[in-house]
Design an enzyme around this catalytic site. Structure first.
Site, PDB file in Angstrom:
ATOM      1  N   GLY A 143      -5.210   8.454   1.899  1.00  0.00           N
ATOM      2  CA  GLY A 143      -5.148   9.748   2.587  1.00  0.00           C
ATOM      3  C   GLY A 143      -4.973   9.592   4.086  1.00  0.00           C
ATOM      4  N   ASP A 177      10.911  20.794   3.826  1.00  0.00           N
ATOM      5  CA  ASP A 177      11.452  21.936   3.081  1.00  0.00           C
ATOM      6  C   ASP A 177      12.084  22.871   4.098  1.00  0.00           C
ATOM      7  OD1 ASP A 177      12.037  24.099   1.565  1.00  0.00           O
ATOM      8  OD2 ASP A 177       9.988  24.495   0.881  1.00  0.00           O
ATOM      9  N   TYR A 193      -4.507  -0.650  10.697  1.00  0.00           N
ATOM     10  CA  TYR A 193      -3.353  -0.074  11.356  1.00  0.00           C
ATOM     11  C   TYR A 193      -3.622   1.340  11.826  1.00  0.00           C
ATOM     12  CZ  TYR A 193       1.023  -2.549  11.611  1.00  0.00           C
ATOM     13  OH  TYR A 193       2.034  -3.347  12.024  1.00  0.00           O
ATOM     14  N   TYR A 200       0.797  -1.222   0.000  1.00  0.00           N
ATOM     15  CA  TYR A 200       0.000   0.000   0.000  1.00  0.00           C
ATOM     16  C   TYR A 200       0.835   1.280   0.000  1.00  0.00           C
ATOM     17  CZ  TYR A 200      -3.153  -3.644   1.463  1.00  0.00           C
ATOM     18  OH  TYR A 200      -3.856  -4.810   1.519  1.00  0.00           O
ATOM     19  N   ASP A 214      -0.349   4.398   1.455  1.00  0.00           N
ATOM     20  CA  ASP A 214      -1.539   4.845   2.178  1.00  0.00           C
ATOM     21  C   ASP A 214      -1.888   6.317   2.009  1.00  0.00           C
ATOM     22  OD1 ASP A 214      -2.328   2.408   3.206  1.00  0.00           O
ATOM     23  OD2 ASP A 214      -1.051   2.583   4.973  1.00  0.00           O
ATOM     24  N   THR A 222      -8.261   9.467   6.884  1.00  0.00           N
ATOM     25  CA  THR A 222      -8.438   8.304   7.762  1.00  0.00           C
ATOM     26  C   THR A 222      -8.137   8.634   9.226  1.00  0.00           C
ATOM     27  OG1 THR A 222      -6.181   7.656   7.254  1.00  0.00           O
ATOM     28  CG2 THR A 222      -7.903   6.616   5.973  1.00  0.00           C
ATOM     29  N   HIS A 236       8.657  -5.377  10.418  1.00  0.00           N
ATOM     30  CA  HIS A 236       7.746  -5.888  11.457  1.00  0.00           C
ATOM     31  C   HIS A 236       7.573  -7.398  11.320  1.00  0.00           C
ATOM     32  CE1 HIS A 236       3.750  -5.194  13.828  1.00  0.00           C
ATOM     33  NE2 HIS A 236       4.479  -6.158  14.332  1.00  0.00           N
TER      34      HIS A 236
HETATM   35 CU   LIG Z   1       3.465  -3.539  11.259  1.00  0.00          CU
END
Ligand SMILES: [Cu+2]
Ligand SMILES: *[C@@H]1O[C@H](CO)[C@@H](O)[C@H](O)[C@H]1NC(C)=O
Ligand SMILES: *[C@@H]1O[C@H](CO)[C@@H](O)[C@H](O)[C@H]1NC(C)=O
Ligand SMILES: *[C@@H]1O[C@H](CO)[C@@H](O)[C@H](O)[C@H]1NC(C)=O
Ligand SMILES: *[C@@H]1O[C@H](CO)[C@@H](O)[C@H](O)[C@H]1NC(C)=O
Length: 726
Positions: free
Chosen positions: A373, A522, A456, A366, A368, A377, A675
């Site tokens: 967005g 920036d 997540y 993904y 995300d 989310t 992970h």
């Molecule tokens: Cu994870």
């Protein structure tokens, strides 16, 4: 929060997916301790007061009544409700959309050029307001710039690249409806022994894997059983993947490879406080919070300007990036001058590749931010738990697919943190006839947001310190994306090598995966023209007889000339500091004014450079990059990231190899996590975090917090519950 009436299905929109099914699960919990409501005694050394907690802690930080002003007060303020409505009106009169209003996938402020913002700061000349719109009509992508003051479309490009914009809520409903009304899907679910009324589905982005899926927008749907638990994520209906053509609103493929795999159990997966039927095996903690008897020290002016201690910055919510910090300036500790540190900083993209080549898993890679967005989310934060007492909550003002504005309430919180840490200290052993102990508490200011991208949760913190340091931290929590398996115990698994992750519960594999967050920084240290300097520690060997030492390290400065020189792979055996300096501003001692990026825990992507997910997220090929500023280069995985092929990534831009010495430059930092799940991650993961710092180097003339004031007992209240009766 809707659920479609014709099938009582929980419509879960994943992002790694959006969710809109939370409404079933009451969020309110009974308070464990009622004592906050009761009178409490608080004493200062100089006086004693008897008060309700709420009133002694006055003044509460509350939002101004005029929460959404009609007109912007700062050139970088998000579009107002009135401006969004005006853009919608302009677009509906615009000839190419005369017959049919397009679906709005993105509508936000087209930020004025940096020079215009600086000019406004000096002269108050407000730059024209423009909106940047990404819309879709009949499968075609339209990029438009709408000039609000002139009331017209001033630029319009159609289908600029192979990718597609962020999916809309409408896309997600269309996809779920197509899935739910498919008979083969219906039968497959029933064949797994799951009632249709218990099905919760995720709408997954498909990535990009070659010609078969090109030329049309598709989404993959996978489903779970939510029978007996709100944590349906732990109950996958494994190996059932429905591919839907979004614009044709039809199922194009159903893959059903997991027939023999049981749906894992629902017991002990519920994470809600109300559902815990057994106290934890530990001594309970007493309620805890910090007191701010005189209220917090920060203030928010005009809705977005944050002023705290020696910091001033503009903070806003963004549908794609989540949270944006702009015009960050710190006050010089000697002269009081407000000095520029960063023009703009935000999370530009978030890449999450899963490490499983199976039919139902290979595509899970993904992006995300660009697919779903991070702001879209980010749900409302939970007071006292997500953010401490005394937080100020900021809303997001976003745009729905029909072009109308909506409020994402309480999605950012801002608070002061005192975690008992030390700002600086020294004590002197009295051997020199001199004894002293000096110490200063470290108090910081945190801007926080939590994106729940499907299963997540990503907690983003921007922490400002009075010594000029900015710490950017990401915490991972929420639920694992798990895979069903026939196995209940590792001892039964014949081919352990064939597993793509460990068993985390009976019939549940936690698939190994990575997370990479790219930050666009920036930096404008004392102005836009900066250089990137690698300060490399190199081993020097002594010549025979020179010294009892054989070797020592020397710091060697190397100013990067072009973008090639600024692609950094972190390596413990080739250590460097990475400075951004302003060569035309020097300290009293002739050192250039600078900030350095200080990496913390990190991870590098090991995927093949030609693997499709790695091509699309080629911004993870290095951990640090510096590019020449280009206003169109904001999104590290590309503007149109959905089903993108990797032709508009940070890697592509950097290969232009533009000069970056004494130029307006952008620093990119990629924060990564590998992970490998474990049982403690089930059924919900304790937060794991990693961070990096932006730290002054020769920016101040000396320690800028030498003058910090210590804490004194007399200034702090001591509170305790009354002895009896409660
Ligand atoms: Cu994870
Ligand atoms: C799905 O199956 C159920 C039970 O067989 C049936 O009542 C329902 O009409 C079906 N729905 C669709 C869309 O095929
Ligand atoms: C930055 O450098 C450019 C040339 O690369 C120059 O035109 C511009 O004036 C400089 N800006 C400032 C603020 O010094
Ligand atoms: C700025 O970025 C755009 C899009 O990546 C690119 O087409 C353009 O050539 C860039 N300009 C410069 C000066 O690099
Ligand atoms: C007591 O101390 C508090 C906190 O420092 C201060 O605000 C208050 O004015 C003091 N009260 C008196 C009566 O001195």
């Amino acid at each position: 929060m809707k659920s479609t009436p014709y099938l009582r299905l929980s419509f879960i929109l994943f992002t790694v997916l959006f969710i809109f099914a939370y409404s079933w699960y009451p969020l309110s919990k009974p308070a464990r301790h009622g004592c906050f409501k009761f009178p409490i005694w608080c004493a200062f050394k100089n006086r004693t007061v008897h008060a309700m907690f709420g009133s002694i802690l006055e003044p509460q930080i509350s939002k101004p009544k005029n929460l959404f002003p009609e007109t912007p007060l700062h050139p970088l303020d998000p579009l107002t409700i009135q401006e969004i409505n005006k853009v919608r009106a302009i677009l509906s009169r615009y000839a190419p959309f005369a017959w049919s209003f397009p679906a709005i996938h993105s509508l936000s402020l087209d930020e004025p050029d940096k020079s215009r913002v600086l000019e406004w700061e000096k002269s108050g000349a407000f730059p024209p307001r423009k909106a940047s719109v990404i819309a879709m009509l009949n499968g075609e992508t339209h990029l438009l710039i709408v000039h609000l003051d002139m009331g017209r479309v001033m630029a319009h490009v159609t289908n600029p690249g192979p990718g597609y914009p962020i999916v809309s809520m409408d896309d997600i409903s269309v996809v779920l409806q197509a899935t739910m009304s498919n008979e083969e899907f219906n039968k497959s679910i029933i064949a797994r022994g799951v009632k249709l009324s218990d099905v919760s589905c995720l709408t997954l982005s498909p990535g990009w894997y070659g010609p078969e899926e090109e030329g049309r927008r598709i989404m993959k749907v996978q489903c779970f059983s939510s029978q007996g638990t709100p944590n349906f994520y732990m109950r996958p209906i494994e190996g059932l993947t429905v591919t839907v053509d979004i614009d044709k609103r039809e199922v194009v493929k159903i893959s059903n490879t997991g027939r023999g795999i049981p749906v894992p159990k629902g017991e002990n997966t519920d994470y809600r406080y109300t559902a815990q039927n057994k106290p934890p095996e530990m001594e309970p903690l007493n309620p805890i919070s910090i007191e701010q008897p005189s209220g917090p020290s920060f203030r928010i002016e005009n809705g977005h300007m944050v002023k705290w201690a020696n910091w001033v910055f503009h903070l806003k919510a963004d549908q794609r990036a989540g949270m944006v910090i702009s015009r960050a300036m710190v006050r010089d500790s000697e002269t009081g001058e407000l000095r520029s540190v960063m023009h703009k900083g935000f999370a530009s993209e978030l890449f999450v590749p899963y490490m499983d080549p199976d039919e139902g898993w290979y595509f899970k890679s993904y992006l995300d931010a660009g697919e779903f967005g991070l702001g879209a989310t980010a749900m409302a934060l939970v007071p006292l738990n997500d953010c401490p007492r005394y937080s100020y909550y900021m809303d997001g003002l976003f745009v729905a697919a029909d072009g109308t504005p909506y409020v994402q309430p309480n999605m950012i919180c801002l608070f002061e943190r005192y975690a008992g840490d030390i700002g600086w200290r020294h004590s002197e052993v009295p051997v020199n006839g001199f004894e002293t102990r000096e110490s200063r508490p470290k108090v910081t200011l945190v801007a926080r947001m939590a994106a729940s991208v499907g299963n997540y949760d990503y907690v983003f913190d921007w922490e400002f310190q009075t010594d000029g340091l900015i710490r950017i931290k990401v915490g991972l929590t929420g639920m694992l994306m798990v895979k069903g398996t026939p196995y209940e115990n590792m001892n039964r698994v014949l081919n352990k090598d064939g597993m793509t992750g460990p068993l985390v519960s009976e019939n549940v594999i936690g698939v190994v995966h990575d997370h990479y967050i790219s930050f666009h920084l920036d930096m404008d240290i004392d102005g836009p023209n900066n250089s990137f300097v690698k300060v490399n520690l190199v081993k020097q060997e002594t010549f025979p007889g020179q010294s009892p030492r054989k070797s020592y390290l020397k710091a060697k400065r190397h100013v990067a000339k072009t973008e090639d020189d600024a692609r950094i792979k972190l390596n413990l055996y080739d250590p460097s500091e990475f400075h951004l300096v302003n060569p035309s501003r020097q300290s009293r001692l002739g050192n250039p004014s600078g900030y350095k990026v200080v990496p913390g825990g990190n991870a590098a992507s090991l995927l093949d450079l030609h693997d499709p997910p790695q091509l699309r997220s080629a911004f993870t090929n290095n951990q640090i990059w510096v590019t020449q500023y280009n206003r169109t280069e904001q999104w590290a995985g590309g503007l149109l990231a959905y089903q993108s092929k990797g032709d508009d990534t940070l890697d592509v831009w950097s290969k232009r190899n533009r000069p970056i010495e004494n130029k307006d430059i952008v620093l990119w930092y990629i924060l990564g996590f590998h992970h490998i799940p474990c049982q403690e991650d089930y059924p919900i993961m304790p937060t794991v975090s990693a961070s990096f710092d932006l730290k002054p180097v020769n920016f101040f003339e000396s320690n800028p917090i030498l003058g910090a004031i210590p804490n004194f007992e007399k200034d702090l209240p001591v509170c305790w519950p009354p002895a009896s009766s409660y």
